[in-house]
Design a protein around this motif. Structure first.
Motif, short mmCIF file in Angstrom:
data_model
loop_
_atom_site.label_atom_id
_atom_site.label_comp_id
_atom_site.label_asym_id
_atom_site.label_seq_id
_atom_site.Cartn_x
_atom_site.Cartn_y
_atom_site.Cartn_z
N ALA A 65 46.55 30.51 4.94
CA ALA A 65 46.33 31.36 3.77
C ALA A 65 46.54 30.58 2.50
O ALA A 65 47.45 29.77 2.39
N GLY A 66 45.69 30.86 1.50
CA GLY A 66 45.82 30.25 0.20
C GLY A 66 45.19 28.88 0.07
O GLY A 66 45.17 28.34 -1.03
N PHE A 67 44.66 28.30 1.13
CA PHE A 67 44.04 27.00 1.07
C PHE A 67 42.52 27.16 1.10
O PHE A 67 41.99 27.85 1.96
N PRO A 68 41.82 26.54 0.16
CA PRO A 68 40.35 26.69 0.13
C PRO A 68 39.71 26.03 1.34
O PRO A 68 40.20 25.02 1.86
N LEU A 188 41.96 17.90 -12.10
CA LEU A 188 42.73 17.59 -10.89
C LEU A 188 44.12 18.21 -10.94
O LEU A 188 44.76 18.39 -9.89
N ALA A 189 44.63 18.50 -12.13
CA ALA A 189 45.96 19.10 -12.24
C ALA A 189 45.94 20.60 -11.97
O ALA A 189 47.01 21.20 -11.86
N LYS A 190 44.77 21.21 -11.86
CA LYS A 190 44.67 22.64 -11.58
C LYS A 190 45.22 22.96 -10.20
O LYS A 190 45.23 22.12 -9.29
N ARG A 191 45.67 24.22 -10.06
CA ARG A 191 46.33 24.64 -8.81
C ARG A 191 45.37 24.60 -7.63
O ARG A 191 45.73 24.15 -6.55
N GLU A 192 44.11 25.04 -7.84
CA GLU A 192 43.18 25.06 -6.72
C GLU A 192 42.83 23.65 -6.24
O GLU A 192 42.60 23.43 -5.05
N GLY A 194 44.97 21.11 -6.36
CA GLY A 194 46.13 20.68 -5.59
C GLY A 194 46.15 21.28 -4.20
O GLY A 194 46.51 20.60 -3.22
N ARG A 195 45.76 22.56 -4.07
CA ARG A 195 45.72 23.19 -2.75
C ARG A 195 44.66 22.57 -1.86
O ARG A 195 44.81 22.51 -0.64
N TRP A 196 43.56 22.11 -2.46
CA TRP A 196 42.52 21.48 -1.65
C TRP A 196 43.02 20.20 -1.01
O TRP A 196 42.81 19.94 0.16
N PHE A 197 43.72 19.38 -1.78
CA PHE A 197 44.22 18.11 -1.25
C PHE A 197 45.45 18.31 -0.35
O PHE A 197 45.77 17.44 0.45
#
Length: 202
Positions: A65-68, A188-192, A194-197
């Protein structure tokens, strides 16, 4: 001959007893059908041996959950800008190295006339070679965005920081690198991103 029951004028005592015996049986026959109907809004569980359906509206909230599941748009934008910056930087570096190799003395004269600096062609070639390596490294990092982990994100931010530094040294032409570097770091500093990586991998 039996007299009719006063409480039941439509039948005798025997008919009343039969109705009392049939009532529990009818109630028991209707009860399973009522139990099969679940109230609206509750999850429907599959029968034994059948797979569970996919979670509606996205990934399983108890799993990833929460990960694209695909690369976000902001990370894609930063990736494209890194390809552009790295590609242009590499191309310009190669052209300068070719110019130095073809006519070293003419390159020194032209460089001194345009910049006002008395620098040898060899020193310029070393700086240009560093720019070339930096540009190729940016292309390599951008190509790893699709499957890269957190190290790719950190490496890209470091690469973009050097891009801003190189752009600041070569202003006004380097203003393009400064702009692309700042925008890419913000993306790259956005939350989405960060969740992708940071997404779990099989």
């Amino acid at each position: 001959m039996s007299l009719p029951d006063q409480n039941n004028p439509y039948g005798g005592p025997k008919g009343a007893q039969e109705q009392e015996q049939q009532a529990p049986q009818q109630h028991a026959a209707q009860q399973p059908a009522q139990q099969q109907q679940q109230p609206y809004g509750y999850p429907q569980y599959p029968a034994a041996g059948q797979p569970y359906p996919a979670y509606p509206g996205g990934p399983d909230p108890y799993g990833d959950a929460g990960f694209p599941t695909s690369i976000p748009g902001k990370a894609t934008a930063a990736r494209v800008m890194m390809f552009v910056a790295g590609g242009l930087q590499s191309l310009l570096s190669i052209l300068l190295l070719i110019g130095i190799a073809v006519d070293k003395e003419r390159f020194e004269r032209d460089f001194q006339d345009s910049s006002g600096l008395d620098v040898s062609a060899g020193a310029v070639a070393v700086v240009v070679a560093v720019f070339l390596v930096h540009g190729l490294l940016g292309i390599a990092l951008a190509s790893l965005f699709g499957r890269g982990a957190g190290g790719v994100r950190v490496g890209s931010i470091v690469w973009l920081s050097f891009l801003i530094l190189f752009g600041a040294v070569t202003i006004p032409l380097g203003l393009i690198w400064v702009t692309l570097g700042i925008i890419s770091i913000v993306m790259l500093a956005k939350r989405e991103s960060g969740r992708w990586f940071a997404r779990p991998r099989s």
